[in-house]
Write a protein that holds these residues in place. Sequence first.
Motif, PDB file in Angstrom:
ATOM      1  N   GLU A  70       6.840   5.395   2.924  1.00 13.86           N
ATOM      2  CA  GLU A  70       5.816   6.053   2.111  1.00 13.86           C
ATOM      3  C   GLU A  70       6.368   6.422   0.735  1.00 13.86           C
ATOM      4  OE1 GLU A  70       2.225   7.898   0.966  1.00 13.86           O
ATOM      5  OE2 GLU A  70       2.739   6.387   2.461  1.00 13.86           O
ATOM      6  N   PHE A  85       6.496   3.300  -1.319  1.00 13.75           N
ATOM      7  CA  PHE A  85       5.156   2.899  -1.762  1.00 13.75           C
ATOM      8  C   PHE A  85       4.698   3.744  -2.946  1.00 13.75           C
ATOM      9  CE2 PHE A  85       0.543   3.360  -1.652  1.00 13.75           C
ATOM     10  CZ  PHE A  85       0.134   2.037  -1.670  1.00 13.75           C
ATOM     11  N   ASP A  98       6.283   0.275  -4.799  1.00 12.51           N
ATOM     12  CA  ASP A  98       6.634  -0.890  -3.989  1.00 12.51           C
ATOM     13  C   ASP A  98       5.456  -1.219  -3.067  1.00 12.51           C
ATOM     14  OD1 ASP A  98       7.780  -2.886  -2.533  1.00 12.51           O
ATOM     15  OD2 ASP A  98       9.637  -1.802  -2.085  1.00 12.51           O
ATOM     16  N   LYS A  99       4.709  -2.282  -3.380  1.00 13.50           N
ATOM     17  CA  LYS A  99       3.527  -2.650  -2.605  1.00 13.50           C
ATOM     18  C   LYS A  99       3.874  -3.333  -1.281  1.00 13.50           C
ATOM     19  CE  LYS A  99       0.925  -1.132  -5.884  1.00 13.50           C
ATOM     20  NZ  LYS A  99       0.172   0.139  -5.703  1.00 13.50           N
ATOM     21  N   THR A 126       2.606  -1.454   1.981  1.00 15.39           N
ATOM     22  CA  THR A 126       1.187  -1.065   2.012  1.00 15.39           C
ATOM     23  C   THR A 126       0.724  -0.745   3.430  1.00 15.39           C
ATOM     24  OG1 THR A 126       0.767  -2.476   0.087  1.00 15.39           O
ATOM     25  CG2 THR A 126      -1.145  -1.775   1.391  1.00 15.39           C
ATOM     26  N   ASP A 127       1.136  -1.565   4.396  1.00 15.82           N
ATOM     27  CA  ASP A 127       0.731  -1.317   5.789  1.00 15.82           C
ATOM     28  C   ASP A 127       1.267   0.029   6.284  1.00 15.82           C
ATOM     29  OD1 ASP A 127      -0.501  -3.759   5.749  1.00 15.82           O
ATOM     30  OD2 ASP A 127       1.180  -4.823   6.711  1.00 15.82           O
ATOM     31  N   HIS A 159       1.921   2.560   4.451  1.00 15.15           N
ATOM     32  CA  HIS A 159       1.169   3.609   3.755  1.00 15.15           C
ATOM     33  C   HIS A 159      -0.164   3.876   4.449  1.00 15.15           C
ATOM     34  CE1 HIS A 159      -0.752   5.943   0.632  1.00 15.15           C
ATOM     35  NE2 HIS A 159      -1.730   5.033   0.545  1.00 15.15           N
ATOM     36  N   LEU A 160      -0.821   2.810   4.887  1.00 16.27           N
ATOM     37  CA  LEU A 160      -2.094   2.987   5.595  1.00 16.27           C
ATOM     38  C   LEU A 160      -1.883   3.726   6.921  1.00 16.27           C
ATOM     39  CD1 LEU A 160      -3.724  -0.513   4.940  1.00 16.27           C
ATOM     40  CD2 LEU A 160      -4.210   1.655   3.779  1.00 16.27           C
ATOM     41  N   GLU A 182      -1.402   7.395   6.116  1.00 12.43           N
ATOM     42  CA  GLU A 182      -2.655   8.076   5.809  1.00 12.43           C
ATOM     43  C   GLU A 182      -3.476   8.330   7.071  1.00 12.43           C
ATOM     44  OE1 GLU A 182      -3.743   9.374   3.063  1.00 12.43           O
ATOM     45  OE2 GLU A 182      -1.941   8.815   1.940  1.00 12.43           O
TER      46      GLU A 182
END
Length: 230
Positions: free
Chosen positions: A134, A137, A141-142, A145-146, A148-149, A152
Amino acid sequence: IEKEDISFYREQQKEVQPVLCKCKVRRYRRAKMSGLQKRYYAKLYRIGKLKKKPYSQVWKYKDDIRKMHKLQEEYLFLVNHDIHSAEELVSVISSLTDKRKEVSAEKSRIYKARERSRELFDIADDMKELEPAEKSFLQGDKFFTDEHLQWETLKQKLLSQGYSLEEVEALRKHYKEEYSKACAKERAVFKELNIGKSIWKSLIPDSVSDGKDAQYNKETIRDRKEQPER
């Protein structure tokens, strides 16, 4: 003399500079034994002319030291609880037994309360594992992304139950401290209770130490209460 003052005497004083005194000591290294000397001393050991240092004899007093510690604990138990008779000893043992039950119940209550929050702690653990991803991200740093999701999603689960990650960690720390205190209190009460029971058993004659301690306790207390006061 009338014209003299303190400044006159200060001018007469000479300042002495401190000097470090050095003392050189010449030390000689101890010469090693030659092969002949080693054989000579080995032979003296074998024939008993020389003896090695004896081993420690502390092990002989191990039981005595243990008994001394036990007597010290029993003495402090009697002093701290202000016990002067067998009746008072039985009363203290009964009180400690009730106290142990209370402490055990308190520990059980804390444990159950902590287990009810187990789901929150599991979510917090999952978020801790995703925390490095996290942070990466958030720094742009993309690739994460997974992660980060997932972060959340877990964050929303905590918020739906009215907690944040920091609050869950504080709650975990609170339960850990309270449970540790309860365990320490239980151990202390259990130790005191064992000391009291040990003292009581030492007062019971061998002729009645066949499993009838409770009956003997009641009869002894009743007989002592019925004795006339002097």
